[in-house]
Design an enzyme around this catalytic site. Structure first.
Site, PDB file in Angstrom:
ATOM      1  N   ASP A   1       0.774  -1.250   0.000  1.00  0.00           N
ATOM      2  CA  ASP A   1       0.000   0.000   0.000  1.00  0.00           C
ATOM      3  C   ASP A   1       0.807   1.304   0.000  1.00  0.00           C
ATOM      4  O   ASP A   1       0.499   2.233   0.752  1.00  0.00           O
ATOM      5  CB  ASP A   1      -0.962   0.020   1.186  1.00  0.00           C
ATOM      6  CG  ASP A   1      -1.967  -1.111   1.164  1.00  0.00           C
ATOM      7  OD1 ASP A   1      -2.003  -1.861   0.179  1.00  0.00           O
ATOM      8  OD2 ASP A   1      -2.728  -1.252   2.142  1.00  0.00           O
TER       9      ASP A   1
ATOM     10  N   LYS B   1      -6.956  -4.672  -3.137  1.00  0.00           N
ATOM     11  CA  LYS B   1      -7.693  -5.224  -2.000  1.00  0.00           C
ATOM     12  C   LYS B   1      -8.687  -4.201  -1.481  1.00  0.00           C
ATOM     13  O   LYS B   1      -8.529  -3.010  -1.703  1.00  0.00           O
ATOM     14  CB  LYS B   1      -6.736  -5.654  -0.889  1.00  0.00           C
ATOM     15  CG  LYS B   1      -5.913  -4.518  -0.295  1.00  0.00           C
ATOM     16  CD  LYS B   1      -4.924  -5.047   0.727  1.00  0.00           C
ATOM     17  CE  LYS B   1      -4.132  -3.965   1.399  1.00  0.00           C
ATOM     18  NZ  LYS B   1      -4.895  -2.998   2.175  1.00  0.00           N
TER      19      LYS B   1
ATOM     20  N   CYS C   1      -1.657  -2.491   7.761  1.00  0.00           N
ATOM     21  CA  CYS C   1      -1.588  -3.399   6.612  1.00  0.00           C
ATOM     22  C   CYS C   1      -0.272  -4.164   6.509  1.00  0.00           C
ATOM     23  O   CYS C   1      -0.268  -5.311   6.064  1.00  0.00           O
ATOM     24  CB  CYS C   1      -1.911  -2.634   5.335  1.00  0.00           C
ATOM     25  SG  CYS C   1      -3.601  -1.972   5.372  1.00  0.00           S
TER      26      CYS C   1
END
Length: 190
Positions: free
Chosen positions: A9, A101, A143
């Site tokens: 990310d 995602k 994450c």
């Protein structure tokens, strides 16, 4: 016995100036780019994930006008917007697979996402014979933590490259790294 790199990310909305900016996000992007310039050939597979939320609706309660910053968040990383794109300081040419995602639902681990062809991260790692993964990216305490724990659960040896991560808060990032070490991950300065 192959090695893979999981880049979590590194997106505009999670770096300085973004909707959920993490201090040090740009520095993490630059450190990952240096890592790729020097070591991309060391990896059989380089997978990068992006939060990629639907523009309509609350994404399974993930978006909220009154977020609790645990399970609900302000709007971020909406599919097709500049905030969902990779930070421009991250060189993406060595990335072999891109995973999205959080489409319509909350998702923290890149193992919850898929490529555009529908492949999961576990399938990609299995197909490439990857038994060890280095994990880098944003955010250490969310994450990166979730991805690392899932990699361990999928039987991979995990190294978190601490010089290539950025977290939301110092205390929660330290707790996440301690949890990962306790779960069997190696913490390595990069």
């Amino acid at each position: 016995m192959g090695k893979g790199l999981l880049i979590v990310d590194v997106q505009n909305d999670f770096t300085e100036g973004g909707a959920l900016a993490v201090d040090g996000g740009d520095a993490a992007a630059e450190a990952i780019t240096r890592l790729l310039a020097e070591h991309a050939a060391d990896y059989r597979l380089i997978v990068a994930s992006r939060d990629w939320h639907d523009a309509d609706g609350d994404n399974g309660g993930h978006f909220s006008p009154d977020p609790d910053y645990v399970d609900s968040w302000p709007v971020h990383c909406v599919a097709g917007t500049p905030g969902a794109e990779y930070d421009p300081l991250l060189a993406t040419d060595a990335i072999t697979h891109h995973v999205k995602k959080g489409q319509g639902k909350p998702a923290y681990s890149m193992f919850e996402g898929t490529t555009d062809a529908g492949e999961t991260v576990a399938q990609l790692l299995d197909a490439a014979g990857v038994t060890e993964v280095d994990v880098v990216g944003i955010a250490t305490d969310y994450c990166v933590r979730a991805t690392s724990l899932d990699a361990i659960a999928h039987g991979r040896h995990v190294r978190v490259l601490t010089g290539c991560v950025a977290g939301v808060a110092e205390d929660s990032s330290e707790r996440a790294l301690a949890e990962l070490a306790h779960a069997g991950a190696e913490l390595m300065d990069s």
